[in-house]
Design an enzyme around this catalytic site. Structure first.
Site, PDB file in Angstrom:
ATOM      1  N   ASP A 195      -0.598   0.373  -5.015  1.00  0.00           N
ATOM      2  CA  ASP A 195      -1.729   1.079  -4.177  1.00  0.00           C
ATOM      3  C   ASP A 195      -3.239   0.871  -5.067  1.00  0.00           C
ATOM      4  O   ASP A 195      -2.495   0.365  -6.774  1.00  0.00           O
ATOM      5  CB  ASP A 195      -1.670   2.473  -4.242  1.00  0.00           C
ATOM      6  CG  ASP A 195      -2.263   2.899  -3.683  1.00  0.00           C
ATOM      7  OD1 ASP A 195      -1.624   2.975  -1.553  1.00  0.00           O
ATOM      8  OD2 ASP A 195      -3.270   3.192  -3.625  1.00  0.00           O
TER       9      ASP A 195
ATOM     10  N   ALA B  86       1.345   4.670  -2.033  1.00  0.00           N
ATOM     11  CA  ALA B  86       0.777   6.261  -2.354  1.00  0.00           C
ATOM     12  C   ALA B  86       0.855   6.926  -0.903  1.00  0.00           C
ATOM     13  O   ALA B  86       0.387   6.110  -0.017  1.00  0.00           O
ATOM     14  CB  ALA B  86      -0.033   5.942  -2.819  1.00  0.00           C
ATOM     15  N   PRO B  87       1.272   7.629  -1.100  1.00  0.00           N
ATOM     16  CA  PRO B  87       2.172   8.602  -1.594  1.00  0.00           C
ATOM     17  C   PRO B  87       3.507   7.794  -1.929  1.00  0.00           C
ATOM     18  O   PRO B  87       3.679   8.692  -3.000  1.00  0.00           O
ATOM     19  CB  PRO B  87       1.592   9.866  -1.373  1.00  0.00           C
ATOM     20  CG  PRO B  87       1.890  10.108   0.506  1.00  0.00           C
ATOM     21  CD  PRO B  87       0.761   8.438   0.456  1.00  0.00           C
ATOM     22  N   GLY B  88       3.924   7.927  -1.143  1.00  0.00           N
ATOM     23  CA  GLY B  88       5.165   7.170  -1.395  1.00  0.00           C
ATOM     24  C   GLY B  88       6.469   7.408  -0.584  1.00  0.00           C
ATOM     25  O   GLY B  88       7.511   7.444  -1.323  1.00  0.00           O
TER      26      GLY B  88
ATOM     27  N   CYS C 191      -0.465   4.290  10.922  1.00  0.00           N
ATOM     28  CA  CYS C 191      -0.603   5.199  12.397  1.00  0.00           C
ATOM     29  C   CYS C 191      -1.933   5.257  12.789  1.00  0.00           C
ATOM     30  O   CYS C 191      -2.436   6.790  13.041  1.00  0.00           O
ATOM     31  CB  CYS C 191      -0.037   6.636  11.169  1.00  0.00           C
ATOM     32  SG  CYS C 191      -1.883   6.546  10.341  1.00  0.00           S
TER      33      CYS C 191
ATOM     34  N   LYS D 212       7.922   5.854   2.188  1.00  0.00           N
ATOM     35  CA  LYS D 212       8.412   4.597   2.522  1.00  0.00           C
ATOM     36  C   LYS D 212       8.976   4.122   1.436  1.00  0.00           C
ATOM     37  O   LYS D 212      10.460   3.139   1.528  1.00  0.00           O
ATOM     38  CB  LYS D 212       7.766   4.134   3.257  1.00  0.00           C
ATOM     39  CG  LYS D 212       7.341   4.718   4.628  1.00  0.00           C
ATOM     40  CD  LYS D 212       5.687   3.886   5.425  1.00  0.00           C
ATOM     41  CE  LYS D 212       4.810   4.470   6.558  1.00  0.00           C
ATOM     42  NZ  LYS D 212       4.145   5.704   6.048  1.00  0.00           N
TER      43      LYS D 212
ATOM     44  N   CYS E   8       0.998  -1.506   0.235  1.00  0.00           N
ATOM     45  CA  CYS E   8      -0.025  -0.188  -0.125  1.00  0.00           C
ATOM     46  C   CYS E   8       0.931   1.265   0.056  1.00  0.00           C
ATOM     47  O   CYS E   8       0.981   1.434   1.022  1.00  0.00           O
ATOM     48  CB  CYS E   8      -0.969   0.319   1.646  1.00  0.00           C
ATOM     49  SG  CYS E   8      -1.801  -1.910   1.373  1.00  0.00           S
TER      50      CYS E   8
HETATM   51  C1  LIG Z   1      -1.400   4.186   4.928  1.00  0.00           C
HETATM   52  S1  LIG Z   1      -1.624   5.154   3.207  1.00  0.00           S
HETATM   53  C2  LIG Z   1      -0.028   4.411   3.020  1.00  0.00           C
HETATM   54  C3  LIG Z   1       1.858   5.826   2.841  1.00  0.00           C
HETATM   55  C4  LIG Z   1       2.593   4.987   1.806  1.00  0.00           C
HETATM   56  N1  LIG Z   1       2.645   3.472   2.608  1.00  0.00           N
HETATM   57  C5  LIG Z   1       3.247   6.103   2.061  1.00  0.00           C
HETATM   58  O1  LIG Z   1       3.872   6.133   3.284  1.00  0.00           O
HETATM   59  O2  LIG Z   1       3.670   7.071   1.376  1.00  0.00           O
HETATM   60  C6  LIG Z   1      -2.591   3.807   3.010  1.00  0.00           C
HETATM   61  C7  LIG Z   1      -2.399   3.172   1.317  1.00  0.00           C
HETATM   62  O3  LIG Z   1      -3.350   1.906   0.811  1.00  0.00           O
HETATM   63  C8  LIG Z   1      -4.370   2.305  -0.300  1.00  0.00           C
HETATM   64  N2  LIG Z   1      -4.810   1.503  -0.105  1.00  0.00           N
HETATM   65  C9  LIG Z   1      -6.279   1.262   0.466  1.00  0.00           C
HETATM   66  N3  LIG Z   1      -7.066   0.389   0.395  1.00  0.00           N
HETATM   67  C10 LIG Z   1      -5.845  -0.685  -0.439  1.00  0.00           C
HETATM   68  C11 LIG Z   1      -6.401  -1.821  -1.378  1.00  0.00           C
HETATM   69  N4  LIG Z   1      -6.801  -2.895  -0.435  1.00  0.00           N
HETATM   70  N5  LIG Z   1      -4.335  -2.056  -1.924  1.00  0.00           N
HETATM   71  C12 LIG Z   1      -3.751  -1.703  -1.941  1.00  0.00           C
HETATM   72  N6  LIG Z   1      -3.930  -0.416  -1.918  1.00  0.00           N
HETATM   73  C13 LIG Z   1      -4.465   0.114  -0.794  1.00  0.00           C
HETATM   74  C14 LIG Z   1      -4.835   3.565   0.275  1.00  0.00           C
HETATM   75  O4  LIG Z   1      -4.693   4.630  -1.260  1.00  0.00           O
HETATM   76  C15 LIG Z   1      -3.068   4.781   0.436  1.00  0.00           C
HETATM   77  O5  LIG Z   1      -2.476   4.846  -0.554  1.00  0.00           O
END
Ligand SMILES: C[S@@+](CC[C@H](N)C(=O)[O-])C[C@H]1O[C@@H](n2cnc3c(N)ncnc32)[C@H](O)[C@@H]1O
Length: 786
Positions: free
Chosen positions: A207, A175-177, A327, A179, A173
């Site tokens: 994502d 986005a926005p990226g 988070c 990590k 998961c």
């Molecule tokens: C906590 S954010 C991730 C932050 C990211 N790891 C970063 O450090 O920038 C969670 C992400 O999970 C995505 N998401 C939600 N449901 C998902 C799924 N079933 N499969 C993949 N990504 C998913 C959302 O679009 C969101 O971008």
């Protein structure tokens, strides 16, 4: 995410008409209350009673600004030294409106001191001249990707993954990226200041949100990598990626016929599950959550979080590692997910990494908690059974609560080792709230050879690897892949059936007696074909190493014999003119060649290295193969570029190139002037030697692309990159673009100077595949000079 507009109209929560709530991001401190949140977390015993007020007060304080020096280790250290040796001393002792300001401080637990924190209000950043300068430096370095503005706690998960350049890594998961960028940096740890390494590993950043994958692509473009793939899939049903046996690392002793199988499922060494969560750990950054927080968000997300983690566990190699993070401080989204996943899939353990980051203050994972069964906080049921018994039949059918919302028994919690999870609370180190768990897939313990059934089978020619995997009821005969039963000797598992999707709404059982494989069946309209039918990205085509475009690049850039010409691809519909050439590493090439790009919803891969020069200049020369090396791809191709394509210059030449759009060759000093005059028109690489020019120092060699025309030379950098470079080296923006902007501003025109930008201004997303905004009025480079 928390639902909007449903908070009770109590005194402490404020009513809907209360102006304090009219914008979710602007909230007065006295409105930062939520009865349900306080009641719920008190019931969870997340902290000792005496810390409670401190915790709540910290949640109400604004979050300090934190940033990380990005890039590969060598480049990051150089920039970090500039902050440490130039900016921090310059900011020490600065007084604003009678108050002494604190310079940035290094975050104690971040390795090599590469992460910083500072507590200065935006107003001060904009008005104090000293801070303003530092602020401009941060803005431009952020835009070009050398600095990542990131919450301190969000930097943690990649540190626990310990990615190495040969690892196959998955960011489920992404986005926005932020990590993803850290993971890429770890893959590229061996990059030098001027050139990129070609890691043998891989990073798939995924994502499910299509728009957010573009943010991801933009973020990743700051560290261009031939090892990166971006996909747009639901992580909980991420399909098996096929790779040929040539890309499979077989353990010693693997039977020849096993290794000879054509295809295997790619398994990963490292997987990050930074799952979608309720986000209540980000209250300090998003105070609007005070109004909207509801425990039902966490309850609702639990199942998806669990399915994502379970999918990751199935894609992990033996000995591999998963970091699960949120988070949120809600145990239902954290320990409950981890415990249920570990109970449902054997062979994993929680790793104790409590000493991994000295200086990090955290609390151990919880072993007991009380989920609420209503929005208004009812935590009276100690177990799922108690809860179910309290319901009549119709209520039971409608209940969304799962057994896995509740904690395991105390004995199970202990054997799982839930206290090895890490909880971060805002009052501990002035951060956001966060949760991290590190899971490892155990290496098989091999019993003595003589006593194993496997050896007996093998003696009879019945190695387990030769036994066909039982067919799943969804599998069609003609789709049956060549499957191999998982074998301890293999690093790669056999392929899983392709056209499958998990039943999304099905409660996940926590019964450890059940088979590890989740129930898989087709969901109406939710097949891989269904998902790929709407996928409109361009296809990926590898070009032959003897293709005219490649041979022209080899010729023009004097590329060495080991240049991986076979790893170049284009993303153009058949028949269209080729505009950009991308380069990927071997594992990415294998994946692209062995998987339908629409099925894996591949948004992008590798990095753009050469781009077509489309200006009048190229046309006049009548050469259709006028490709230039792109600034973003230069570090990747530099190790292969030969002397004919390289010019050497001094620091003074760099200044001239920064100051003008198309400086005339006659304006440069010797020997650069003659050297460049003698070259045919086209794209070159210039190595600028370290030196001193007035107060400015070029401490390290710098390598940049130029375009040479009949009488002028252009530095082929986009204007933001040029400004960042200028601020870093000359301490001011000496670029032509900055001068033009300043002149316009003086004339009263509306265009703002770059220096007036703010650190957290939204960074524009470059979605256009061919976008390359050069620092010239026309973006077609030197062609305009005539
Ligand atoms: C906590 S954010 C991730 C932050 C990211 N790891 C970063 O450090 O920038 C969670 C992400 O999970 C995505 N998401 C939600 N449901 C998902 C799924 N079933 N499969 C993949 N990504 C998913 C959302 O679009 C969101 O971008």
């Amino acid at each position: 995410m928390p639902r909007k507009g449903k908070g009770p109209k109590g005194k402490r929560n404020g009513g809907r008409d209360d102006p304090a709530w009219s914008r979710t991001d602007v909230i007065e401190r006295e409105h930062m209350h939520n009865d349900r949140l306080e009641k719920y977390y008190k019931a969870q015993n997340i902290l000792p009673e005496q810390e409670w007020d401190q915790f709540l007060e910290a949640m109400r304080d604004p979050l300090p600004t934190t940033f990380r020096v990005a890039g590969s280790r060598q480049a990051a250290r150089v920039l970090n030294d500039i902050i440490k040796d130039v900016h921090v001393p310059h900011l020490a002792g600065v007084v604003f409106e009678g108050e002494a300001l604190s310079p940035p401080q290094q975050i104690p637990w971040y390795p090599d001191g590469l992460a910083w924190q500072f507590n200065v209000a935006k107003k001060v950043l904009r008005k104090s001249p000293e801070m303003k300068k530092f602020h401009s430096f941060l803005v431009f370095e952020t835009e070009v990707g050398n600095i990542s503005r990131q919450e301190a706690v969000s930097m943690l998960p990649p540190l626990f993954l310990e990615v190495e350049p040969h690892h196959r890594v998955m960011d489920m998961c992404a986005a926005p990226g932020s990590k993803t960028a850290q993971l890429l940096e770890a893959l590229h740890a061996h990059d030098t200041l001027t050139s990129s390494s070609l890691p043998s590993g891989l990073l798939i950043a995924n994502d499910s949100d299509y728009k957010r994958t573009h943010l991801l692509i933009h973020q990743a473009a700051r560290l261009p990598s031939p090892a990166l793939m971006v996909t747009n899939l639901d992580a909980s049903i991420f399909p098996a990626i096929k790779i040929p046996s040539g890309q499979t690392a077989f353990a010693a002793g693997t039977k020849a016929r096993v290794a000879a199988k054509k295809q295997y499922q790619l398994l990963f060494d490292r997987i990050l599950c930074d799952v979608p969560c309720s986000g209540d750990g980000t209250l300090r950054k998003n105070p609007g959550i005070w109004k909207h927080w509801s425990p039902m968000d966490g309850n609702g997300l639990h199942s998806l979080q669990l399915r994502i983690l379970q999918r990751a566990m199935r894609m992990l190699k033996k000995g591999g590692r998963i970091v699960y993070s949120t988070c949120s401080i809600n145990p239902v989204e954290n320990e409950a997910v981890v415990a249920a996943a570990l109970k449902s899939i054997p062979g994993f353990e929680l790793v104790d990494m409590s000493n991994h980051l000295p200086g990090l203050i955290y609390r151990p994972g919880l072993t007991a908690w009380r989920p609420t069964v209503t929005r208004e906080i009812n935590t009276e049921f100690a177990t799922y059974e108690e809860y179910v018994q309290s319901l009549d039949e119709s209520e039971r059918a409608g209940s969304k609560m799962l057994e896995s919302h509740w904690p395991p028994s105390p004995g199970e919690a202990e054997s799982i080792g839930l206290t090895r999870c890490l909880r971060i609370y805002p009052h501990l180190q002035d951060t956001g709230g966060f949760f991290v768990a590190i899971l490892q897939k155990k290496q098989p313990v091999r019993p003595p050879a003589a006593s194993t059934k496997r050896t007996a089978d093998a003696a009879e020619g019945l190695d387990r690897a030769d036994v066909k995997k039982p067919k799943l009821d969804t599998q069609e005969d003609d789709k049956e892949p060549e499957v191999e039963q998982p074998d301890d000797a293999d690093e790669e598992l056999p392929e899983e059936p392709e056209e499958t999707s998990m039943e999304v709404d099905q409660p996940v059982s926590t019964n450890t007696a059940l088979p590890a494989e989740p129930k898989i069946r087709f969901k109406k309209g939710k097949t891989a074909e269904g998902a790929s039918a709407h996928f409109k990205e361009n296809p990926y085509t590898f070009i032959e190493p003897d293709d005219l475009i490649v041979t022209a690049c080899v010729e023009n850039f004097d590329l060495s014999a080991n240049f991986p010409g076979g790893n170049m691809l284009v993303r153009n519909p058949a028949g269209d003119t080729v505009r950009s050439l991308y380069m990927v590493n071997d594992i990415v090439k294998s994946i692209v060649q062995h998987n339908d790009f629409a099925r894996i919803r591949l948004m992008t891969c590798g990095t753009k290295v050469f781009g077509k020069q489309e200006g009048a200049e190229a046309k006049r020369d009548g050469v259709d193969s006028h490709f230039r090396v792109l600034a973003e791809g230069l570090p990747v191709v530099l190790p292969f570029v030969g002397p004919r394509a390289v010019a050497h210059a001094d620091f003074a030449a760099l200044r001239i190139l920064m100051e003008g759009y198309y400086p005339l060759t006659s304006g440069f000093a010797e020997p650069f002037r003659s050297m460049i005059d003698a070259k045919a028109n086209g794209s070159y690489v210039v190595r600028f030697q370290p030196g001193q020019l007035g107060d400015a120092t070029l401490a390290h060699e710098l390598v940049l692309p130029i375009w040479k025309s009949n009488v002028s030379v252009t530095l082929m950098l986009d204007k933001r990159a040029k400004s960042a470079l200028s601020l870093r080296i000359f301490g001011e923006d000496i670029t032509s673009a900055a001068r033009d902007a300043a002149a316009k501003k003086q004339k009263g025109e509306s265009e703002a100077t770059p220096g007036a930008a703010v650190v957290d201004a939204p960074v524009p997303v470059l979605e256009d595949d061919n976008a390359d905004v050069l620092d010239s009025p026309t973006a077609t480079g030197a062609a305009e000079e005539e």
